[in-house]
Design a protein around this motif. Structure first.
Motif, PDB file in Angstrom:
ATOM      1  N   HIS A   1     -30.720 -12.274   6.004  1.00  0.00           N
ATOM      2  CA  HIS A   1     -29.552 -11.401   5.998  1.00  0.00           C
ATOM      3  C   HIS A   1     -28.567 -11.830   4.916  1.00  0.00           C
ATOM      4  CE1 HIS A   1     -27.064 -14.540   8.014  1.00  0.00           C
ATOM      5  NE2 HIS A   1     -28.227 -14.893   8.510  1.00  0.00           N
TER       6      HIS A   1
ATOM      7  N   ASP B   1     -26.499 -19.578   4.566  1.00  0.00           N
ATOM      8  CA  ASP B   1     -26.964 -18.956   5.800  1.00  0.00           C
ATOM      9  C   ASP B   1     -27.401 -17.520   5.514  1.00  0.00           C
ATOM     10  OD1 ASP B   1     -27.310 -17.869   8.313  1.00  0.00           O
ATOM     11  OD2 ASP B   1     -25.284 -18.302   9.029  1.00  0.00           O
TER      12      ASP B   1
ATOM     13  N   GLU C   1     -26.724  -9.537  10.958  1.00  0.00           N
ATOM     14  CA  GLU C   1     -27.339 -10.622  11.731  1.00  0.00           C
ATOM     15  C   GLU C   1     -26.280 -11.397  12.498  1.00  0.00           C
ATOM     16  OE1 GLU C   1     -28.863 -14.576  12.764  1.00  0.00           O
ATOM     17  OE2 GLU C   1     -27.161 -14.095  11.497  1.00  0.00           O
ATOM     18  N   GLU C   2     -25.096 -11.553  11.885  1.00  0.00           N
ATOM     19  CA  GLU C   2     -24.127 -12.490  12.437  1.00  0.00           C
ATOM     20  C   GLU C   2     -23.453 -11.983  13.710  1.00  0.00           C
ATOM     21  OE1 GLU C   2     -24.005 -15.410  11.630  1.00  0.00           O
ATOM     22  OE2 GLU C   2     -24.545 -15.665   9.528  1.00  0.00           O
TER      23      GLU C   2
HETATM   24 ZN   LIG Z   1     -28.634 -16.833   9.394  1.00  0.00          ZN
END
Ligand SMILES: [Zn+2]
Length: 427
Positions: free
Chosen positions: A96, A107, A141-142
């Protein structure tokens, strides 16, 4: 040169194939300029103008690499590199590009750009695969601006309906559907992981570990065999508000004391499942929350994680027993309210084996590891063979602007991704 000689040379050339680590690192740094924060992090919340700018940059790179881009109905992006056999399902990789409000550069973004780097590397060397390859970029995603977390991959896998996703609202009342349209990512491709969809032959996700295990072990690669299951609860205690002075200790019905005992119990329950169990109380609420009133009400959140369903069931039973015991001992009512449950996830042994074998052939020290966090790969794994590759992050810190990783580890993860994908897609 005979046919066998040519094949042997090809095999040797393939074994020596490496990604361009500097190009991958530069791509990560360039993407991190969009939404860059003063402390060196990134703030690019899902479906904001900054998310659009990040998506546009990566999609432009994909088009530059000759990839065919499509967008599905929840804004997931897929960029395809054709294979010799167009009828085959794609070997995919991604993650993502949305971030936490005070997130880092790596991330999610690392996994997407590592997948793109695999495509660029194959182009550099004129290598064709039998199966098509795809870069996957999953929406939200988060789960910071909109819930649920891991939204796009969940919809792709059929876990959430498209209409449900479109109707989700942020704190200002904006819906996912309207925001997708506003930023130009309301696509029309069907949900690929559902019945009749194109699916994936396999899916690989490279990601920073977001924990301290690999760094402590001094290893560049984690072969992720699965993800911890999760059970979330709220536990409420109902006692009696009373004056802190006149009420003797023996006659109190102190809900805060019960909550404190439960915090201790949650810790013990997780330690009883060492080394894989996790137990966390992250939220405590007390009412009336006044200095000289014995609290008549308290509520704590409980987050239990374990790699096995049996372990989660043991922790569930232990929590209920402890809560009942604490309630009886303190003369307070107890309610255990389950909130969210994610079953444990075991990744596909075949794909996990390809990751392990790639690390071994590349001479990269590695260990098997279980993900303590949720990832898009967990949803994808419910409908397609899936595995993940972890690389260390500095001090195990993530979801923080100081999140950091070493260039050599990023490169190592990209090379493992390259060779795991090739092992699946070449023949
Ligand atoms: Zn991630």
């Amino acid at each position: 040169m005979g046919k066998n000689e040519a094949m042997a040379l090809t095999a040797a050339a393939l074994a020596a194939l490496r990604i361009d680590g500097e190009r991958l690192w530069k791509s990560i740094m360039d993407l991190a300029t969009i939404g860059a924060t003063d402390k060196g992090g990134v703030r690019r919340l899902a479906l904001t103008d900054l998310d659009r700018a990040g998506r546009d940059l990566v999609v432009g790179w994909c088009r530059d690499a000759g990839l065919a881009v499509r967008v599905d109905r929840v804004g997931n992006i897929f960029a395809r590199r054709a294979g010799r056999d167009a009828a085959r399902r794609a070997v995919a990789a991604g993650s993502h590009v949305d971030t936490q409000p005070s997130g880092g550069k790596f991330d999610g973004n690392f996994g997407v750009l590592a997948a793109l780097e695999v495509m660029r590397t194959l182009d550099d060397h004129g290598i064709a695969t039998a199966a098509p390859l795809e870069v996957a970029i999953w929406t939200n995603e988060e789960g910071t601006r909109f819930t649920p977390v891991m939204m796009g991959s969940g919809a792709w896998a059929g876990i959430y309906g498209v209409d449900f996703i479109h109707a989700q609202r942020d704190g200002d009342g904006c819906t996912v559907g309207a925001e997708l349209a506003r930023i130009g990512y309301a696509g029309d491709a069907p949900m690929g992981g559902t019945a009749g969809g194109p699916g994936f032959d396999a899916y690989f996700e490279a990601h920073i570990e977001q924990g301290p295990v690999l760094e402590a072990a001094g290893l560049p690669i984690g072969v992720v065999v699965g993800a911890l299951g999760q059970n979330w609860y709220d536990v409420a205690f109902e006692g009696m508000d009373a004056h802190a002075g006149p009420t003797p200790m023996a006659l109190r019905r102190d809900a805060a004391l019960a909550a404190a005992r439960l915090v201790e119990a949650v810790n013990r329950i997780a330690l009883d499942e060492a080394p894989d169990g996790r137990g966390t109380v992250g939220m405590v609420a007390v009412k009336p929350n006044s200095r000289n009133v014995i609290p008549g009400f308290a509520q704590v959140s409980v987050d239990f994680r374990h790699p096995s369903a049996d372990g989660l069931a043991r922790m569930d039973a232990a929590l209920r027993a402890a809560a009942a015991d604490i309630g009886a001992r303190g003369g307070v009512g107890v309610e255990v309210k389950p909130q969210v449950a994610f079953p444990p996830c075991a990744f596909d042994p075949g794909c996990v084996g390809l990751v392990r074998e790639a690390a071994r052939r590349l001479g990269l020290p590695h260990m098997d590891i279980v993900s303590g966090a949720g990832h898009d790969a967990v949803h994808v794994a419910s409908v397609a063979p899936t595995a993940m590759i972890f690389v260390p992050c500095k001090d195990g810190i993530s979801h923080n602007e100081i999140e950091d990783a070493l260039p050599e580890h990023v490169t190592a993860g990209g090379n493992v991704l390259l060779h795991a994908m090739l092992a699946r897609a070449l023949a």
